[in-house]
Motif scaffolding. Structure first.
Motif, PDB file in Angstrom:
ATOM      1  N   ALA A   1       0.838  -1.205   0.000  1.00 27.00           N
ATOM      2  CA  ALA A   1       0.000   0.000   0.000  1.00 27.00           C
ATOM      3  C   ALA A   1       0.871   1.252   0.000  1.00 27.00           C
ATOM      4  CB  ALA A   1      -0.935  -0.005   1.205  1.00 27.00           C
ATOM      5  N   TRP A   2       1.972   1.212   0.753  1.00 33.59           N
ATOM      6  CA  TRP A   2       2.910   2.344   0.736  1.00 33.59           C
ATOM      7  C   TRP A   2       3.468   2.546  -0.670  1.00 33.59           C
ATOM      8  CZ3 TRP A   2       5.976   0.448   5.645  1.00 33.59           C
ATOM      9  CH2 TRP A   2       5.234   0.774   6.803  1.00 33.59           C
ATOM     10  N   ILE A   3       3.864   1.450  -1.314  1.00 31.03           N
ATOM     11  CA  ILE A   3       4.409   1.546  -2.673  1.00 31.03           C
ATOM     12  C   ILE A   3       3.352   2.122  -3.624  1.00 31.03           C
ATOM     13  CG2 ILE A   3       5.321   0.238  -4.638  1.00 31.03           C
ATOM     14  CD1 ILE A   3       6.462  -1.770  -2.548  1.00 31.03           C
ATOM     15  N   ASP A   4       2.114   1.697  -3.474  1.00 29.40           N
ATOM     16  CA  ASP A   4       1.034   2.192  -4.332  1.00 29.40           C
ATOM     17  C   ASP A   4       0.841   3.704  -4.204  1.00 29.40           C
ATOM     18  OD1 ASP A   4       0.552  -0.332  -5.323  1.00 29.40           O
ATOM     19  OD2 ASP A   4      -1.188  -0.725  -4.034  1.00 29.40           O
TER      20      ASP A   4
ATOM     21  N   ARG B   1       3.207   5.847  -4.079  1.00 28.83           N
ATOM     22  CA  ARG B   1       4.521   6.429  -4.390  1.00 28.83           C
ATOM     23  C   ARG B   1       4.427   7.807  -5.038  1.00 28.83           C
ATOM     24  NH1 ARG B   1       3.567   1.961  -7.295  1.00 28.83           N
ATOM     25  NH2 ARG B   1       3.335   2.128  -9.555  1.00 28.83           N
ATOM     26  N   ASP B   2       3.456   8.011  -5.941  1.00 27.34           N
ATOM     27  CA  ASP B   2       3.367   9.314  -6.611  1.00 27.34           C
ATOM     28  C   ASP B   2       2.996  10.415  -5.624  1.00 27.34           C
ATOM     29  OD1 ASP B   2       4.072   8.316  -9.127  1.00 27.34           O
ATOM     30  OD2 ASP B   2       2.016   7.745  -9.582  1.00 27.34           O
ATOM     31  N   MET B   3       2.068  10.102  -4.723  1.00 25.41           N
ATOM     32  CA  MET B   3       1.685  11.093  -3.717  1.00 25.41           C
ATOM     33  C   MET B   3       2.841  11.361  -2.753  1.00 25.41           C
ATOM     34  SD  MET B   3      -1.592  11.167  -1.159  1.00 25.41           S
ATOM     35  CE  MET B   3      -2.717  11.392  -2.521  1.00 25.41           C
ATOM     36  N   ALA B   4       3.549  10.298  -2.378  1.00 25.41           N
ATOM     37  CA  ALA B   4       4.688  10.477  -1.466  1.00 25.41           C
ATOM     38  C   ALA B   4       5.768  11.331  -2.117  1.00 25.41           C
ATOM     39  CB  ALA B   4       5.262   9.115  -1.064  1.00 25.41           C
ATOM     40  N   ALA B   5       6.026  11.106  -3.403  1.00 23.67           N
ATOM     41  CA  ALA B   5       7.051  11.889  -4.095  1.00 23.67           C
ATOM     42  C   ALA B   5       6.655  13.356  -4.180  1.00 23.67           C
ATOM     43  CB  ALA B   5       7.283  11.322  -5.495  1.00 23.67           C
ATOM     44  N   ARG B   6       5.368  13.603  -4.258  1.00 25.12           N
ATOM     45  CA  ARG B   6       4.921  15.001  -4.388  1.00 25.12           C
ATOM     46  C   ARG B   6       4.795  15.701  -3.036  1.00 25.12           C
ATOM     47  NH1 ARG B   6      -0.101  17.099  -8.101  1.00 25.12           N
ATOM     48  NH2 ARG B   6       0.413  19.280  -7.965  1.00 25.12           N
ATOM     49  N   TYR B   7       4.270  14.976  -2.031  1.00 23.88           N
ATOM     50  CA  TYR B   7       3.950  15.649  -0.769  1.00 23.88           C
ATOM     51  C   TYR B   7       4.583  15.019   0.471  1.00 23.88           C
ATOM     52  CZ  TYR B   7       0.205  17.442  -3.769  1.00 23.88           C
ATOM     53  OH  TYR B   7      -0.504  18.019  -4.805  1.00 23.88           O
ATOM     54  N   GLY B   8       5.152  13.830   0.366  1.00 24.32           N
ATOM     55  CA  GLY B   8       5.681  13.134   1.544  1.00 24.32           C
ATOM     56  C   GLY B   8       4.594  12.350   2.261  1.00 24.32           C
TER      57      GLY B   8
ATOM     58  N   ASP C   1      11.153  11.685  -6.561  1.00 24.25           N
ATOM     59  CA  ASP C   1      11.401  10.436  -7.282  1.00 24.25           C
ATOM     60  C   ASP C   1      10.553   9.308  -6.700  1.00 24.25           C
ATOM     61  OD1 ASP C   1      12.334   8.196  -8.557  1.00 24.25           O
ATOM     62  OD2 ASP C   1      14.423   8.419  -7.920  1.00 24.25           O
ATOM     63  N   PRO C   2       9.390   9.002  -7.311  1.00 21.00           N
ATOM     64  CA  PRO C   2       8.561   7.912  -6.799  1.00 21.00           C
ATOM     65  C   PRO C   2       9.233   6.552  -6.876  1.00 21.00           C
ATOM     66  CG  PRO C   2       7.681   8.747  -8.888  1.00 21.00           C
ATOM     67  CD  PRO C   2       8.781   9.663  -8.477  1.00 21.00           C
ATOM     68  N   GLY C   3      10.250   6.428  -7.746  1.00 21.90           N
ATOM     69  CA  GLY C   3      10.975   5.169  -7.866  1.00 21.90           C
ATOM     70  C   GLY C   3      11.652   4.756  -6.566  1.00 21.90           C
TER      71      GLY C   3
ATOM     72  N   GLY D   1      10.610  -0.019  -1.093  1.00 21.87           N
ATOM     73  CA  GLY D   1       9.484  -0.868  -0.712  1.00 21.87           C
ATOM     74  C   GLY D   1       9.780  -2.329  -1.020  1.00 21.87           C
ATOM     75  N   ALA D   2      10.380  -2.584  -2.192  1.00 14.70           N
ATOM     76  CA  ALA D   2      10.760  -3.958  -2.550  1.00 14.70           C
ATOM     77  C   ALA D   2      11.782  -4.505  -1.554  1.00 14.70           C
ATOM     78  CB  ALA D   2      11.318  -3.993  -3.972  1.00 14.70           C
ATOM     79  N   ARG D   3      12.684  -3.640  -1.113  1.00 13.64           N
ATOM     80  CA  ARG D   3      13.673  -4.074  -0.116  1.00 13.64           C
ATOM     81  C   ARG D   3      12.982  -4.442   1.200  1.00 13.64           C
ATOM     82  NH1 ARG D   3      18.863  -2.563  -0.649  1.00 13.64           N
ATOM     83  NH2 ARG D   3      18.270  -0.679  -1.772  1.00 13.64           N
ATOM     84  N   LEU D   4      11.991  -3.650   1.606  1.00 10.00           N
ATOM     85  CA  LEU D   4      11.248  -3.969   2.833  1.00 10.00           C
ATOM     86  C   LEU D   4      10.470  -5.278   2.683  1.00 10.00           C
ATOM     87  CD1 LEU D   4       9.819  -0.510   4.028  1.00 10.00           C
ATOM     88  CD2 LEU D   4      11.587  -1.885   5.137  1.00 10.00           C
ATOM     89  N   LEU D   5       9.920  -5.510   1.503  1.00  6.57           N
ATOM     90  CA  LEU D   5       9.199  -6.765   1.262  1.00  6.57           C
ATOM     91  C   LEU D   5      10.141  -7.953   1.398  1.00  6.57           C
ATOM     92  CD1 LEU D   5       6.938  -5.729  -1.760  1.00  6.57           C
ATOM     93  CD2 LEU D   5       6.144  -6.366   0.527  1.00  6.57           C
TER      94      LEU D   5
END
Length: 200
Positions: free
Chosen positions: A95-98, A100-107, A175-177, A183-187
């Motif tokens: 869900a965090w990865i999903d 990503r675009d919002m996190a990159a824009r606003y945190g 950078d949403p990447g 996230g993949a590392r956490l998985l």
């Protein structure tokens, strides 16, 4: 329903619209840049009506924190439908990865609010942000505890710190990447905590 009952329902709906709008606008603009008029516009409520429900911007910030807490509670309740705590933790990370675009824009909505409110002198609202973050830590700790892993609270801290770090960097670098890679590392980390099948 009586007229007074209808009025109460409409008032409750209007307050909820304002609360949800406060959570969105404060996340996108920050506390200092947000005005009551911004929130009224987002909620499609006349600005004069805002003062009927919230006398100050701090009351709106408190309402936004309540909205973040309610969203977290609803989401973790949904995750509880999964039988395996590993699956719950992985669904949280996905869900965090999903986002990503919002996190990159606003945190992170709660993390960015925590940083901003910590700079204020009164120290009241920043403590309330801590309560929301503590709820996530407690929930994650419970998952690790159900897995019978040592130091479950430390594992929860590692998980939530990873999320906050990747959100902050994704936002700082736009950078949403970063959310995808970290996230993949956490998985993979959560998978590494699963005991071998023969040891269960």
């Amino acid at each position: 329903m009586t007229n007074s009952g209808n009025r109460r329902v409409r008032a409750s709906q209007k307050r909820q619209r304002l609360t949800a709008a406060a959570a969105r606008v404060l996340h996108e603009q920050g506390v200092e840049r947000t005005t009551l008029a911004d929130i009224a516009r987002e909620a499609d409520v006349p600005v004069g009506n805002v003062y009927y429900y919230f006398k100050t911007k701090d009351e709106l910030v408190r309402a936004a924190l309540s909205e973040h807490g309610a969203h977290l509670d609803a989401f973790t309740a949904e995750l509880e439908r999964l039988d395996d705590p590993h699956d719950r933790l992985k669904a949280l990370i996905e869900a965090w990865i999903d986002q990503r675009d919002m996190a990159a824009r606003y945190g992170c909505p709660t993390g960015t609010l925590a940083v901003e409110l910590d700079k204020r002198a009164d120290g009241i609202l920043d403590a309330e942000v801590g309560v929301v973050i503590r709820r996530l830590l407690d929930w994650a700790g419970l998952q690790f505890r159900e897995l019978d892993l040592p130091d479950p609270d430390d594992l929860a801290l590692t998980l939530v710190s990873g999320y906050q770090g990747m959100s902050l960097l994704a936002n700082a670098l736009r950078d949403p990447g970063i959310m995808t890679r970290e996230g993949a590392r956490l998985l993979r980390w959560v998978d590494s905590l699963r005991p071998p099948a023969g040891n269960r």
